[in-house]
Design a protein around this motif. Structure first.
Motif: not given
Length: 131
Positions: A12-33
């Protein structure tokens, strides 16, 4: 917190960011450390290659945030996802821009400042919510 809920909120967060600021060039890679804060002093980090345009590589979020303070975890996650997007766009002040837009994005995906405040103040949370 279940992995499914975390991934759904992240989407949901990624979709909202893309809606406002355009699509990501590369898909974010999120890891929980585990224990990221103890190792680096940061609750979340965006690592990127320091080439002329700056290429984001990975986002790391402290695991304890998702266990003990979900709203703060989503705030950090939103900030790091915004930094990723601003780095891709070539913004010189990507950290500042991420701070500027974070709360607006969180509110849109239904994580309110009140939730964050209540998680940061357990006594107040207990008084208001009765536990």
């Amino acid at each position: 917190m279940s992995q499914e809920i975390q991934q759904t909120t992240e989407t949901k967060i990624i979709a909202e960011i893309e809606r406002r600021l355009g699509p990501y060039q590369t898909k974010p890679k999120v890891t929980v450390v585990p224990d990221l804060y103890k190792k680096t002093g940061a609750l979340g980090t965006t690592t990127y290659l320091d080439v002329p345009n700056g290429v984001p590589k990975i986002i790391e979020i402290d695991e304890n945030l998702f266990i003990y303070n979900e709203p703060a975890a989503y705030r950090v996650l939103t900030h790091e996802l915004l930094e990723w997007r601003f780095i891709e766009r070539g913004e010189q002040y990507h950290h500042y821009m991420a701070e500027k837009y974070s709360q607006d994005i969180l509110t849109t995906v239904n994580i309110t400042p009140l939730q964050i405040l209540l998680w940061n103040k357990p006594i107040l949370r207990g008084l208001l919510l009765g536990y």
